[in-house]
Design a protein around this motif. Sequence first.
Motif, PDB file in Angstrom:
ATOM      1  N   GLU A 218       0.800  -1.108  -0.005  1.00 53.84           N
ATOM      2  CA  GLU A 218      -0.071  -0.113   0.068  1.00 53.84           C
ATOM      3  C   GLU A 218       0.727   1.198   0.112  1.00 53.84           C
ATOM      4  OE1 GLU A 218      -3.937  -0.192   2.197  1.00 53.84           O
ATOM      5  OE2 GLU A 218      -2.582  -1.292   3.482  1.00 53.84           O
ATOM      6  N   ASP A 219       2.116   1.190   0.274  1.00 55.09           N
ATOM      7  CA  ASP A 219       2.979   2.289   0.560  1.00 55.09           C
ATOM      8  C   ASP A 219       4.073   2.130  -0.828  1.00 55.09           C
ATOM      9  OD1 ASP A 219       2.543   3.591   3.316  1.00 55.09           O
ATOM     10  OD2 ASP A 219       2.629   1.380   3.566  1.00 55.09           O
ATOM     11  N   THR A 220       4.205   3.551  -1.166  1.00 52.92           N
ATOM     12  CA  THR A 220       5.070   3.819  -2.429  1.00 52.92           C
ATOM     13  C   THR A 220       6.537   4.295  -1.840  1.00 52.92           C
ATOM     14  OG1 THR A 220       3.483   4.152  -3.925  1.00 52.92           O
ATOM     15  CG2 THR A 220       5.710   4.963  -4.432  1.00 52.92           C
ATOM     16  N   LEU A 221       7.489   3.678  -2.056  1.00 54.57           N
ATOM     17  CA  LEU A 221       8.882   3.945  -1.603  1.00 54.57           C
ATOM     18  C   LEU A 221       9.759   4.706  -2.692  1.00 54.57           C
ATOM     19  CD1 LEU A 221       9.785   0.732   0.273  1.00 54.57           C
ATOM     20  CD2 LEU A 221       8.246   2.380   0.831  1.00 54.57           C
ATOM     21  N   VAL A 222      10.643   5.539  -2.321  1.00 60.17           N
ATOM     22  CA  VAL A 222      11.601   6.190  -3.286  1.00 60.17           C
ATOM     23  C   VAL A 222      12.831   5.805  -2.723  1.00 60.17           C
ATOM     24  CG1 VAL A 222      12.348   8.335  -3.916  1.00 60.17           C
ATOM     25  CG2 VAL A 222       9.658   8.299  -3.567  1.00 60.17           C
ATOM     26  N   VAL A 223      13.634   5.270  -3.833  1.00 57.49           N
ATOM     27  CA  VAL A 223      14.885   4.603  -3.378  1.00 57.49           C
ATOM     28  C   VAL A 223      16.027   5.212  -4.563  1.00 57.49           C
ATOM     29  CG1 VAL A 223      14.305   2.482  -2.351  1.00 57.49           C
ATOM     30  CG2 VAL A 223      14.349   2.648  -4.771  1.00 57.49           C
ATOM     31  N   CYS A 224      17.085   5.397  -4.102  1.00 54.31           N
ATOM     32  CA  CYS A 224      18.194   5.933  -5.076  1.00 54.31           C
ATOM     33  C   CYS A 224      18.932   4.863  -5.806  1.00 54.31           C
ATOM     34  CB  CYS A 224      19.129   6.903  -4.144  1.00 54.31           C
ATOM     35  SG  CYS A 224      20.348   7.589  -5.245  1.00 54.31           S
ATOM     36  N   LYS A 225      19.186   4.985  -7.026  1.00 55.00           N
ATOM     37  CA  LYS A 225      19.916   3.799  -7.679  1.00 55.00           C
ATOM     38  C   LYS A 225      21.354   4.100  -7.610  1.00 55.00           C
ATOM     39  CE  LYS A 225      15.853   3.583 -11.196  1.00 55.00           C
ATOM     40  NZ  LYS A 225      15.606   3.914 -12.523  1.00 55.00           N
ATOM     41  N   CYS A 227      22.862   5.316  -4.251  1.00 59.22           N
ATOM     42  CA  CYS A 227      23.260   5.461  -3.107  1.00 59.22           C
ATOM     43  C   CYS A 227      22.158   4.867  -2.045  1.00 59.22           C
ATOM     44  CB  CYS A 227      23.719   6.908  -2.430  1.00 59.22           C
ATOM     45  SG  CYS A 227      22.209   7.798  -1.947  1.00 59.22           S
ATOM     46  N   ASP A 228      22.353   4.855  -0.860  1.00 58.35           N
ATOM     47  CA  ASP A 228      21.621   4.026   0.096  1.00 58.35           C
ATOM     48  C   ASP A 228      20.221   4.979   0.523  1.00 58.35           C
ATOM     49  OD1 ASP A 228      23.237   1.903   0.379  1.00 58.35           O
ATOM     50  OD2 ASP A 228      24.239   2.526   1.927  1.00 58.35           O
ATOM     51  N   TYR A 229      19.971   6.022  -0.187  1.00 56.87           N
ATOM     52  CA  TYR A 229      18.802   6.988   0.361  1.00 56.87           C
ATOM     53  C   TYR A 229      17.547   6.114  -0.156  1.00 56.87           C
ATOM     54  CZ  TYR A 229      15.449  10.432   0.399  1.00 56.87           C
ATOM     55  OH  TYR A 229      14.222  11.276   0.619  1.00 56.87           O
ATOM     56  N   ALA A 230      16.761   6.274   1.277  1.00 55.47           N
ATOM     57  CA  ALA A 230      15.506   5.584   0.778  1.00 55.47           C
ATOM     58  C   ALA A 230      14.429   6.118   1.576  1.00 55.47           C
ATOM     59  CB  ALA A 230      15.413   4.153   1.147  1.00 55.47           C
ATOM     60  N   ALA A 231      13.261   6.444   1.218  1.00 59.53           N
ATOM     61  CA  ALA A 231      12.254   7.359   2.082  1.00 59.53           C
ATOM     62  C   ALA A 231      11.051   6.792   1.545  1.00 59.53           C
ATOM     63  CB  ALA A 231      12.305   8.796   2.076  1.00 59.53           C
ATOM     64  N   ASN A 232       9.944   6.741   2.719  1.00 55.18           N
ATOM     65  CA  ASN A 232       8.618   7.052   2.211  1.00 55.18           C
ATOM     66  C   ASN A 232       8.137   8.143   1.208  1.00 55.18           C
ATOM     67  OD1 ASN A 232       5.487   7.277   2.346  1.00 55.18           O
ATOM     68  ND2 ASN A 232       5.611   5.310   3.724  1.00 55.18           N
ATOM     69  N   VAL A 233       7.305   7.916   0.189  1.00 53.44           N
ATOM     70  CA  VAL A 233       6.994   8.957  -0.666  1.00 53.44           C
ATOM     71  C   VAL A 233       6.482  10.358   0.082  1.00 53.44           C
ATOM     72  CG1 VAL A 233       4.435   8.173  -1.316  1.00 53.44           C
ATOM     73  CG2 VAL A 233       5.847   9.462  -3.029  1.00 53.44           C
ATOM     74  N   ASP A 400      11.342  12.729 -12.212  1.00 53.24           N
ATOM     75  CA  ASP A 400      12.698  13.402 -12.813  1.00 53.24           C
ATOM     76  C   ASP A 400      13.363  13.947 -11.685  1.00 53.24           C
ATOM     77  OD1 ASP A 400      10.688  15.223 -12.267  1.00 53.24           O
ATOM     78  OD2 ASP A 400      11.013  16.538 -13.921  1.00 53.24           O
ATOM     79  N   ASP A 401      13.097  13.823 -10.402  1.00 55.90           N
ATOM     80  CA  ASP A 401      13.772  14.715  -9.007  1.00 55.90           C
ATOM     81  C   ASP A 401      15.047  13.795  -8.955  1.00 55.90           C
ATOM     82  OD1 ASP A 401      11.857  16.882  -8.307  1.00 55.90           O
ATOM     83  OD2 ASP A 401      10.864  15.506  -7.918  1.00 55.90           O
ATOM     84  N   PRO A 402      16.040  14.758  -8.691  1.00 59.41           N
ATOM     85  CA  PRO A 402      17.177  13.920  -8.209  1.00 59.41           C
ATOM     86  C   PRO A 402      17.388  13.450  -6.769  1.00 59.41           C
ATOM     87  CG  PRO A 402      17.386  16.296  -8.062  1.00 59.41           C
ATOM     88  CD  PRO A 402      16.236  15.888  -8.633  1.00 59.41           C
ATOM     89  N   CYS A 403      18.256  12.647  -6.424  1.00 59.49           N
ATOM     90  CA  CYS A 403      18.253  12.081  -5.107  1.00 59.49           C
ATOM     91  C   CYS A 403      18.873  13.137  -4.071  1.00 59.49           C
ATOM     92  CB  CYS A 403      19.361  10.994  -4.987  1.00 59.49           C
ATOM     93  SG  CYS A 403      19.762  10.551  -3.216  1.00 59.49           S
ATOM     94  N   PRO A 404      18.098  13.597  -2.938  1.00 58.01           N
ATOM     95  CA  PRO A 404      18.609  14.560  -2.267  1.00 58.01           C
ATOM     96  C   PRO A 404      19.721  14.602  -1.515  1.00 58.01           C
ATOM     97  CG  PRO A 404      16.829  13.491  -1.085  1.00 58.01           C
ATOM     98  CD  PRO A 404      17.087  12.839  -2.780  1.00 58.01           C
ATOM     99  N   LEU A 405      20.448  13.292  -1.538  1.00 62.03           N
ATOM    100  CA  LEU A 405      21.910  13.094  -0.714  1.00 62.03           C
ATOM    101  C   LEU A 405      22.787  13.073  -2.067  1.00 62.03           C
ATOM    102  CD1 LEU A 405      21.178  10.136   1.448  1.00 62.03           C
ATOM    103  CD2 LEU A 405      21.156  12.519   1.955  1.00 62.03           C
ATOM    104  N   CYS A 406      22.807  12.514  -3.133  1.00 62.64           N
ATOM    105  CA  CYS A 406      23.885  12.340  -4.044  1.00 62.64           C
ATOM    106  C   CYS A 406      23.607  12.802  -5.538  1.00 62.64           C
ATOM    107  CB  CYS A 406      24.231  10.878  -4.063  1.00 62.64           C
ATOM    108  SG  CYS A 406      23.161   9.880  -5.109  1.00 62.64           S
ATOM    109  N   GLY A 407      22.330  13.250  -5.702  1.00 60.68           N
ATOM    110  CA  GLY A 407      21.704  13.863  -7.030  1.00 60.68           C
ATOM    111  C   GLY A 407      21.614  12.763  -7.862  1.00 60.68           C
TER     112      GLY A 407
END
Length: 586
Positions: A218-225, A227-233, A400-407
């Motif tokens: 039921e939840d959508t996760l945003v993950v960086c391809k 680095c290790d960044y991951a967050a709930n949408v 199209d948003d970049p990762c907030p940690l590594c871009g």
Amino acid sequence: MRYSQTFVPTLKETPAEAEVVSHRLMLRAGFIRKLTAGVYTYLPFGLAAIRKVEKIVREEMNRAGAQELLMPMVQPADLWRETGRYEKYGSELLRFKDRHDRESCLGPTHEEVITDLVRGEVRSYRQLPLNLYQIQSKFRDEIRPRFGLMRGREFIMKDAYSFDVDDEQAGIAYQKMYDAYHRIFNRCGLQFRAVEADSGSIGGSFSHEFMVLAKTGEDTLVVCKSCDYAANVEKAAIKARPVENQEPLLEAEKVETPGKRKVSAVCEFLSISSEKLIKTLVYKVTSGDGQQGYPVAVLVRGDREVQEVKLKNLLQAAEVELAEDKEVFDITGVPTGYLGPIGLNGLNGLKIKVVADLEVAAMRNCVVGAGEKNYHLKNVNMGRDFEVAVVADLRQIADDDPCPLCGGELGQIEGIEVGHIFKLGTVYSEAMRAVFQDQDGQERPLIMGCYGIGVSRIVAAAIEQNHDENGIIFPVALAPAQVIILNLGLKDAGISAAAELLYAQLQAQGVEVLLDDRDERPGSKFKDADLLGIPFRVTVGARLSKEGVVEIRHRRDGLTVELSPEQVVDYLLAQITAAGPSLQER
């Protein structure tokens, strides 16, 4: 266990109520039965799987230094009033009165109860740190319970609470739980991610959700391809992009846009892209102190959507709700689609607070509603033509948003929340005056953390992640039995004796084994074995008499091996050990 003496009421057909894979298979496999909406009876095999999860949770919580207790499910309303949550929590909190007209509730969580316990017992820093946990049934009166154990009203949960002297020690406690949760979900055989998350109704400054990766989540996760960044949408941060637009500011111009209310229609009519339009959306806000329905206008780019959790957190609100068209007109006197930020005020002098997303501050020469039916304004600029109260990250993250940690590049996946840990700080201890004396004799509030795991939900999530068209494929650690022996020759003394001997030998080695001794057709036995998801199937049949071998089939990958009866026990012990902790470690 002998199948003939075990209560496993399997079903051939899928009940109409089943909506997702885990719900369907748990009903068909005889693991659960519905009592009423969102409330289930756990049948023996369903309960056995839950107990496997509980055992892993207990071992890892104890290993991390937590101590188990058990708190009441019925909680007095007065405790919840101390924190203000009795009114704020909403309709999920089931409230009732006893014969003495005293108000109580069924516990959806236990922050108030544990804080009340500790404030009565802890006096000094010498008694800290402290981490207490329980495994217990909770009740949340979900408006639409669904998906079986995935979103029921009554469920089994592990909740732990840490108490520390300062933020540094609280951070250590949080990390211990973070590490323990990784061990728990790894031992359960789950594919999961820990993601930054919103703290929701529990409160606190920081939290992580532990999400089982599954298409039915039921939840959508945003993950960086990268680095290790991951967050709930809901929590995913937007990295502000550098302002590259240096076009000169043009003079604002009012233009007629007859009947053009939607973003797409306005953009087509004016021959602009949606990136040049600013949407003005009106939200009704319920504040933390209970003030109902005051309006806030939110500005976002035309092709963006407001992330309502971010808006709620910015406003420190209890709830935010997008106003309907009629409500927008009643509040502002302007039809939806023509509302803009310039001169924005409600009827009867009502002042409307205006907040803007980060992107809006970087936009130039934009189109906005003119505050008049059938008209828009071109070449409008924030700072020159209108002001806002706050500029903040308020929108839903996009592909199209970049990762907030590594871009780097981001991706989105679906997940099922099975655990959530929170840094609570002093939210509850200050409200309930849970204090201790530090080394200098000064009175200070306890620093708290909260750590939850959905025990019954883990079983459902494991099934969502581990199944095929034939049934469940349990990880060895969670299976109600590790091995099932199919006796396909009940009337053959030799076959039956061999099946009985293997059953006794495996039990003697500590293996959890189910002997299918039913007088059923072989096809039915094979189907039930697959449906139940037991990791290893041993078939004792005619080939034993003819060739001296029995067949072992792995449920997960279908691998089949043929061994003599003398080789079976050692083979299975090796396979079970390879799949997880040794029998001795369990």
